[in-house]
Structures are given as C-alpha cells and as structure tokens.
Design a protein around this motif. Structure first.
Motif, PDB file in Angstrom:
ATOM      1  N   SER A 216       7.206 -10.772  -3.349  1.00  0.00           N
ATOM      2  CA  SER A 216       5.888 -10.165  -3.703  1.00  0.00           C
ATOM      3  C   SER A 216       5.456  -9.312  -2.665  1.00  0.00           C
ATOM      4  CB  SER A 216       4.772 -11.312  -3.639  1.00  0.00           C
ATOM      5  OG  SER A 216       4.702 -11.982  -2.539  1.00  0.00           O
TER       6      SER A 216
ATOM      7  N   ARG B 267       1.477  -7.504  -0.796  1.00  0.00           N
ATOM      8  CA  ARG B 267       0.159  -7.494  -0.660  1.00  0.00           C
ATOM      9  C   ARG B 267      -0.374  -6.128   0.049  1.00  0.00           C
ATOM     10  NH1 ARG B 267      -2.596  -9.719   4.260  1.00  0.00           N
ATOM     11  NH2 ARG B 267      -1.073  -9.999   5.715  1.00  0.00           N
ATOM     12  N   TYR B 268      -1.406  -5.733  -0.496  1.00  0.00           N
ATOM     13  CA  TYR B 268      -2.061  -4.591  -0.029  1.00  0.00           C
ATOM     14  C   TYR B 268      -2.987  -4.810   1.409  1.00  0.00           C
ATOM     15  CZ  TYR B 268      -0.864  -1.543  -3.984  1.00  0.00           C
ATOM     16  OH  TYR B 268      -0.211  -0.906  -4.679  1.00  0.00           O
TER      17      TYR B 268
ATOM     18  N   CYS C 266       1.421  -1.430   2.018  1.00  0.00           N
ATOM     19  CA  CYS C 266       1.917  -2.844   1.537  1.00  0.00           C
ATOM     20  C   CYS C 266       2.800  -3.586   2.420  1.00  0.00           C
ATOM     21  CB  CYS C 266       2.480  -2.582   0.188  1.00  0.00           C
ATOM     22  SG  CYS C 266       1.653  -2.102  -1.194  1.00  0.00           S
TER      23      CYS C 266
END
Length: 147
Positions: free
Chosen positions: A136, A138-139, A128
């Motif tokens: 936030s 994100r992968y 991540c």
C-alpha cells in the motif's frame, strides 16, 4: 521563467546562441533551460536547502531499465547506506499531474523500491510513502526532511 511554488534560489544563468542556460551544481555543467529543467533545479535546491538532503546523495537523470526499456528518473535520493530512498518525477509547470504521472514514477520504482515517491510540476508537489509489507501507500502532507 515562470515563478514556482518553491523558494527562489540564486541560479547561475547564461545566454549563448540565443539560448538560456542554467548551471547544474550537481552535474557541474551548463544545461539548456527548459521549463522541466527549471522545476528540476528548483526542486533539487529545495531538497538540499530546505529539507536537509545531502547533495552528494542526489542523482539527477538516473538511468534505469524496466522491461528492457531504458528510462531515466529525474531525481533519485539515496540514504546514508547508499540505497535508493526517494524518486522525484519533475514535469513542466503547465503539465497537469495525473494518474499517468504517478504510473510513470511507480514503474520507475519497480527498479528502485524506494520509500518515498514524489511528483512535482513546480506548482504542486505530491509525496507518497510506500509500505511494501501490505503493498500500500499513503499520501503525505509534506515532503519529509532528511532523516
């Protein structure tokens, strides 16, 4: 030991008193070979040999304190400025990677504030990328090479 979803590396192994040991090239010592250590040693070599991270910027079992509880991150990679850049949490191959695993590495990240969080059991690897501007993440499809 079980074959992993990582390249094979020529580790120095030895036997003593019925136990198998693996030589940790970063800590310069023999360690009892457990399934988690097998994953950790492979992943360290993967980061160095395949992704180009400098061995001198990798710490293994780095101590940290979270809410007065002492813990250890399996692998911490630092950038060239000496700041923590990536945390890797290693599990033995038979451990399923769950939300609890990610929660564990996220708690460790409260102490480090890294850009990349990685969880691996040697068979599956998840990465991540953190975005602290909007809280936030994100992968990523792969673990990025060293910048």
């Amino acid at each position: 030991m079980q074959a992993l979803n990582l390249p094979q590396y020529p580790f120095r192994m030895s036997e003593k008193n019925g136990k198998t040991y693996i030589f940790d090239t970063l800590r310069k010592k023999q360690l009892v070979l457990t399934p988690e250590e097998w994953v950790r040693q492979h992943f360290v070599q993967f980061l160095i040999q395949e992704k180009g991270y400098a061995a001198s910027l990798i710490a293994i079992e780095k101590g940290l304190k979270y809410n007065t509880i002492q813990n250890r991150a399996d692998i911490v990679i630092y950038n060239k400025q000496g700041e923590p850049y990536m945390i890797v949490e290693c599990k033995r191959p038979t451990v399923k990677i769950t939300q609890d695993t990610f929660d564990q590495v996220a708690r460790y990240n409260m102490a480090f504030k890294v850009e990349l969080l990685v969880v691996t059991n040697g068979m599956q690897h998840f990465c991540c990328q953190m975005n602290y501007n909007d809280n936030s993440y994100r992968y990523l499809e792969t673990i990025p090479p060293c910048k």
